[in-house]
Design a protein around this motif. Structure first.
Motif, PDB file in Angstrom:
ATOM      1  N   GLY A 100       1.525   5.446  -3.627  1.00 48.41           N
ATOM      2  CA  GLY A 100       0.355   4.581  -4.199  1.00 48.41           C
ATOM      3  C   GLY A 100       0.661   4.530  -5.425  1.00 48.41           C
ATOM      4  O   GLY A 100       0.527   3.194  -6.295  1.00 48.41           O
ATOM      5  N   TRP A 101       1.808   5.314  -6.549  1.00 51.21           N
ATOM      6  CA  TRP A 101       1.866   4.926  -7.972  1.00 51.21           C
ATOM      7  C   TRP A 101       2.366   3.146  -7.748  1.00 51.21           C
ATOM      8  O   TRP A 101       2.657   1.976  -8.210  1.00 51.21           O
ATOM      9  CB  TRP A 101       2.490   5.807  -8.612  1.00 51.21           C
ATOM     10  CG  TRP A 101       2.841   5.103  -9.855  1.00 51.21           C
ATOM     11  CD1 TRP A 101       2.350   6.181 -11.031  1.00 51.21           C
ATOM     12  CD2 TRP A 101       3.982   4.274 -10.498  1.00 51.21           C
ATOM     13  NE1 TRP A 101       2.703   6.017 -11.928  1.00 51.21           N
ATOM     14  CE2 TRP A 101       3.741   4.733 -11.874  1.00 51.21           C
ATOM     15  CE3 TRP A 101       5.134   4.021  -9.734  1.00 51.21           C
ATOM     16  CZ2 TRP A 101       4.800   4.496 -12.768  1.00 51.21           C
ATOM     17  CZ3 TRP A 101       5.977   3.083 -11.043  1.00 51.21           C
ATOM     18  CH2 TRP A 101       5.731   3.637 -11.703  1.00 51.21           C
ATOM     19  N   SER A 124      -4.122   1.213  -3.237  1.00 47.89           N
ATOM     20  CA  SER A 124      -2.970   2.838  -3.721  1.00 47.89           C
ATOM     21  C   SER A 124      -4.005   4.206  -3.257  1.00 47.89           C
ATOM     22  O   SER A 124      -5.380   3.917  -3.141  1.00 47.89           O
ATOM     23  CB  SER A 124      -3.206   2.646  -5.361  1.00 47.89           C
ATOM     24  OG  SER A 124      -2.792   4.029  -5.566  1.00 47.89           O
ATOM     25  N   THR A 166       1.316  -1.018  -0.161  1.00 43.64           N
ATOM     26  CA  THR A 166      -0.077  -0.123  -0.009  1.00 43.64           C
ATOM     27  C   THR A 166       0.658   1.429   0.219  1.00 43.64           C
ATOM     28  O   THR A 166       1.661   1.391   0.214  1.00 43.64           O
ATOM     29  CB  THR A 166      -1.297   0.267   1.254  1.00 43.64           C
ATOM     30  OG1 THR A 166      -1.761   1.159   0.900  1.00 43.64           O
ATOM     31  CG2 THR A 166       0.239  -0.048   2.660  1.00 43.64           C
ATOM     32  N   PRO A 177      -2.435   7.741  -6.004  1.00 40.58           N
ATOM     33  CA  PRO A 177      -1.452   7.944  -6.783  1.00 40.58           C
ATOM     34  C   PRO A 177      -0.542   8.397  -8.127  1.00 40.58           C
ATOM     35  O   PRO A 177      -1.785   9.446  -8.200  1.00 40.58           O
ATOM     36  CB  PRO A 177      -1.512   6.159  -7.358  1.00 40.58           C
ATOM     37  CG  PRO A 177      -2.817   6.381  -7.895  1.00 40.58           C
ATOM     38  CD  PRO A 177      -3.418   6.754  -6.751  1.00 40.58           C
ATOM     39  N   ILE A 208      -8.068   1.076  -5.591  1.00 41.78           N
ATOM     40  CA  ILE A 208      -7.588   2.385  -5.936  1.00 41.78           C
ATOM     41  C   ILE A 208      -8.747   3.958  -5.627  1.00 41.78           C
ATOM     42  O   ILE A 208      -9.716   3.653  -5.478  1.00 41.78           O
ATOM     43  CB  ILE A 208      -7.036   3.087  -7.169  1.00 41.78           C
ATOM     44  CG1 ILE A 208      -5.673   2.196  -7.452  1.00 41.78           C
ATOM     45  CG2 ILE A 208      -6.692   4.627  -7.427  1.00 41.78           C
ATOM     46  CD1 ILE A 208      -5.455   2.653  -9.241  1.00 41.78           C
ATOM     47  N   ALA A 234       2.836   1.315  -5.466  1.00 43.27           N
ATOM     48  CA  ALA A 234       1.801  -0.196  -5.540  1.00 43.27           C
ATOM     49  C   ALA A 234       1.000  -0.916  -6.384  1.00 43.27           C
ATOM     50  O   ALA A 234       1.175  -2.060  -6.626  1.00 43.27           O
ATOM     51  CB  ALA A 234       0.319   0.097  -3.800  1.00 43.27           C
TER      52      ALA A 234
END
Length: 530
Positions: A313-314, A332, A307, A335, A457, A316
């Motif tokens: 986030g990107w 994410s 995570t 991201p 996401i 992940a």
């Protein structure tokens, strides 16, 4: 040095302890300072008391205008200030000897323009000498030098000088001493071979609440945002005992492991790249096996979740799509751009210029409440003064280091001309290998079911860096390929939260639900119990 609210900042925001080097407000003053008709020169030196040998590196002079929209506690060297960009001058030096002065004036590379045009006003000024360039933040590099803060009044007329003595040395920072947190490192042959040095992989390890060393646990790999390191495991640990669901609940069931994503070029995104080397392989082939040998971790994909927020986030999403045999699921938050038809606000494949749109208007980078606080031209201009030829280690240069090839000088190749903003079409095409939508289009039979079954996401619809648009385009691509990402095909889901921005999205129920989903997954797989 935090451009975006990385996961550390996200956790602090949720619990009401938000603190970053600059404050989020209504933006710069509407009253623009009058232009100066004189010049400013900064004379910088160090003496043998702080360094006895000559120094090679980059001298930086930071200016902070009185009345700027920053924290009252901010120092000039806390820059960059993304809500109110402040002047900066930089100049490379070679073999600068103790006592020798270097003058930053008309020949310095400076932002937003030459020092001869520094707007009238009162400024606090501070200098630094970055002679290491091993991290994105010069204050993380022991041996770098910096000055105390001086003041200068710019009122036009004759050239004004400010003398700055580099009389402080950056000392090694001890690792945080927090109960329940351990810091881990292991040699990295992959990175050592790439960088021709002795490199390590590092992580902060947060032990589960009520940790029993005789028991085996799943692991949640938490990737910090831009500007973070493995040190922010200490902040995560402080949140474990807070009441309520979310992260505290997850912390009772699993190790929280924070790999260090930092490099001289900024956040590696844990993607193997031409400029940063095998950062992803080093994580999955070296760091994770070493951790699983040192701690009672369940060495199965379903017991490894990943995570992160923003750059984390990107990371992940990238790690799940590229290493599905290592990570069971990815979660994410907001991201970095997943689809390069929206690298923030620019379609790198179709648009001609990164600084201006088709009408010639400057393209914004940071937009809050409908107000432009900083443009892409300003942000990249500051980075050029900090480190030319894409060497600043800041956000745009960080992305160029990950997504692009090397140039003839061995540095990250420029996606766009630093002066004009014109996009290099060949470099843009090379970026496609890191475009998540392009990835799933090239291998839909494998990656579409993977996203539908194992990826979640959450992003705010009002993300100030326009990251929601990249998520929308990625979701559209998946829908066209048969994955609606609404949870109907498994754990896969994409939520775009109305009214939420890059930070406030963490208060949304959809975001908190990601933590609950992690617990549910681990329980359903028999790796945790209620």
């Amino acid at each position: 040095m935090i451009r975006r609210t990385g996961l550390l900042a996200s956790v602090l925001l949720v619990v009401g302890l938000w603190a970053v080097p600059c404050v989020r407000g209504e933006g710069p003053s509407d009253a623009a300072p009058a232009p100066s008709t004189g010049g400013v020169e900064a004379v910088v030196r160090f003496d043998a008391r702080v360094r006895s040998s000559p120094a090679t590196g980059r001298v930086l002079v930071f200016f902070l205008r009185e009345g700027a929209n920053v924290s009252p506690r901010a120092q000039p060297s806390d820059a960059p200030f993304y809500d109110d960009p402040q002047p900066l001058a930089g100049l490379d030096v070679r073999e600068l000897t103790p006592g020798q002065a270097v003058t930053l004036g008309a020949d310095a590379q400076s932002f937003p323009g030459p020092l001869s045009a520094l707007p009238d006003g009162s400024y606090r000024v501070q200098a630094a000498l970055d002679c290491s360039r091993t991290h994105s933040d010069w204050t993380d590099e022991p041996g770098n030098l910096y000055s105390e803060i001086a003041s200068i009044q710019v009122r036009g007329g004759a050239t004004q000088r400010v003398e700055l003595l580099l009389d402080n040395v950056v000392e090694p920072r001890p690792l945080p001493d927090v109960p329940g947190v351990q810091f881990f490192d292991a040699p990295s042959k992959l990175l050592s071979d790439f960088r021709s040095g002795s490199e390590k992989v590092r992580a902060g390890v947060v032990l589960p609440v009520g940790y029993d060393p005789a028991k085996r646990y799943p692991a949640v790999y938490v990737i910090g945002g831009f500007g973070s390191t493995h040190r922010f495991a200490a902040a995560l640990a402080r949140m474990r005992s807070y009441p309520g669901p979310g992260l505290p609940q997850l912390a009772r069931h699993a190790f929280l492991i924070v790999p260090d994503p930092d490099s001289a070029n900024g956040h590696t995104l844990f993607a193997d790249s031409d400029n940063n080397g095998p950062a992803g392989r080093a994580l999955v082939e070296e760091l994770i096996p070493a951790l699983e040998a040192a701690y009672p971790l369940i060495a199965q994909p379903g017991a490894r979740l990943v995570t992160g927020h923003s750059s984390g986030g990107w990371s992940a999403v990238w790690l799940l799509l590229n290493y599905p045999e290592v990570f069971g699921n990815a979660f994410s938050g907001a991201p970095d751009p997943l689809d390069f038809r929206a690298l923030q606000k620019t379609n790198i494949y179709a648009d001609a210029n990164f600084y201006t749109d088709a009408r010639g208007a400057d393209i914004p980078s940071n937009v809050q409440n409908g107000r432009v606080l900083m443009t892409v031209r300003q942000e990249n201009g500051w980075e050029e003064a900090r480190g030319p030829d894409n060497t600043s280690g800041q956000q745009w240069d960080s992305w160029q280091a990950v997504f692009g090839p090397r140039n003839a000088r061995g540095r990250p190749a420029a996606l766009f001309d630093a002066s004009t903003g014109v996009i290099d079409r060949d470099i843009a095409r090379a970026y496609a290998r890191f475009d998540m939508s392009e990835l799933v289009r090239r291998d839909p039979g494998r990656l579409v079911p993977l996203c539908a079954g194992r990826l979640r996401i959450v992003v705010g619809a009002e993300d100030e860096w326009n990251l929601d648009e990249g998520v929308r385009l990625f979701a559209q691509t998946l829908a066209e390929l048969g994955a609606p990402m609404d949870g109907s095909d498994g754990w896969g889901r994409i939520d775009i939260v109305p009214g939420a921005n890059h930070g406030t999205v963490m208060r949304a129920p959809a975001y908190d639900a990601m933590y609950a989903a992690m617990v549910d997954l681990l329980v359903s797989r028999g790796f945790a119990s209620r």
